[in-house]
Design an enzyme around this catalytic site. Sequence first.
Site, mmCIF file in Angstrom:
data_model
loop_
_atom_site.group_PDB
_atom_site.id
_atom_site.type_symbol
_atom_site.label_atom_id
_atom_site.label_comp_id
_atom_site.label_asym_id
_atom_site.label_seq_id
_atom_site.Cartn_x
_atom_site.Cartn_y
_atom_site.Cartn_z
ATOM 1 N N GLU A 188 0.777 -1.020 -0.131
ATOM 2 C CA GLU A 188 -0.001 -0.021 -0.019
ATOM 3 C C GLU A 188 1.112 1.116 0.096
ATOM 4 O O GLU A 188 1.834 1.198 0.766
ATOM 5 C CB GLU A 188 -0.749 -0.090 1.180
ATOM 6 C CG GLU A 188 -1.751 1.232 1.497
ATOM 7 C CD GLU A 188 -2.626 1.322 2.556
ATOM 8 O OE1 GLU A 188 -3.700 2.100 2.696
ATOM 9 O OE2 GLU A 188 -2.266 0.654 3.719
ATOM 10 N N LYS A 221 -9.994 1.846 -2.157
ATOM 11 C CA LYS A 221 -10.215 1.637 -0.885
ATOM 12 C C LYS A 221 -11.469 2.300 -0.306
ATOM 13 O O LYS A 221 -11.702 3.338 -0.290
ATOM 14 C CB LYS A 221 -8.779 2.165 0.066
ATOM 15 C CG LYS A 221 -8.920 1.598 1.264
ATOM 16 C CD LYS A 221 -7.469 2.119 2.164
ATOM 17 C CE LYS A 221 -7.503 1.784 3.565
ATOM 18 N NZ LYS A 221 -6.130 2.152 4.260
ATOM 19 N N CYS A 256 -5.569 -2.906 3.058
ATOM 20 C CA CYS A 256 -4.995 -2.590 4.615
ATOM 21 C C CYS A 256 -6.154 -2.801 5.542
ATOM 22 O O CYS A 256 -6.747 -3.697 5.705
ATOM 23 C CB CYS A 256 -4.329 -1.179 4.583
ATOM 24 S SG CYS A 256 -3.450 -0.991 5.982
#
Length: 283
Positions: free
Chosen positions: A41, A119, A161
């Site tokens: 990331e 995300k 994440c």
Amino acid sequence: MRTTVIQMAPGASAPENIDRARALINAAVSSDKPDLVILPEMWSCLGGTRDMKFAAAENLPVPDDKGEAGPLYAFLSGIAREHGIMLHGGSIGERHGGKLFNTSLFFDAEGHERARYRKIHLFDVTTPGGEGYRESDTYEPGSDIVTVPLDHGLKAGLAICYDIRFPALFHALRARGANVLLVPAAFTVETGLAHWETLLRARAIETQCWMVACGTTGTHTDENGQSRRTYGHSMIIDPWGTIVGQVSDGPGWSTARLDRTVTESIRERMPVMAHHRLSIHTP
């Protein structure tokens, strides 16, 4: 399918991070000859001020369009084509008006973009140790659930994440046919020590998918001049929850072979998706 996680210690300079990524990918491909490589990331710009994050971010072209690609996009597409590998580009900053998206790009072995994931869950937390994070100050959340076909009968579901704490997303990816989960991350040391392995193995076990989780490592400086450390410990985990590849501290890589027949055998012997009885609806 041979799959490699590339663990990096990025800073705030995108050109320097491109050089780091190129060197690690070149070394890993030469050594392990993977079919698929995944970066972490925000490997392109970790830390720094808001202005630095915007400077390192790009306006992304329409896939396979004639539009001009920025240096990050061009690097990812080019190195996938150069080595003839599928490449998950971790995540980079995508410009979106006054904010950014935290965006994953997936390229095939000819360098063509095949998937784009933004995300969904943003990291707005204060850890028990008192460290505060406000990802939403800079980033907008995405909304689309994204999968992409791989080779050898495999199909990947994409997440980033903090998404790993939201199992509904991973159940949705499994429902859309995923048997591999690709998760770039920049987990803090505090949360990594407490939860990283547990969360990754749990998502792998409950979805009966291969988990390929690639993290950043090392120390970087945030916009307030404070030092932040990320956990590393990139992992490849099989659908039974067994760790089959891992990087510990520092830059490096690990490679493991993903086998569709392992997934099929586990799902046949324990058909958990067929056993679901509850649906959770939020008001």
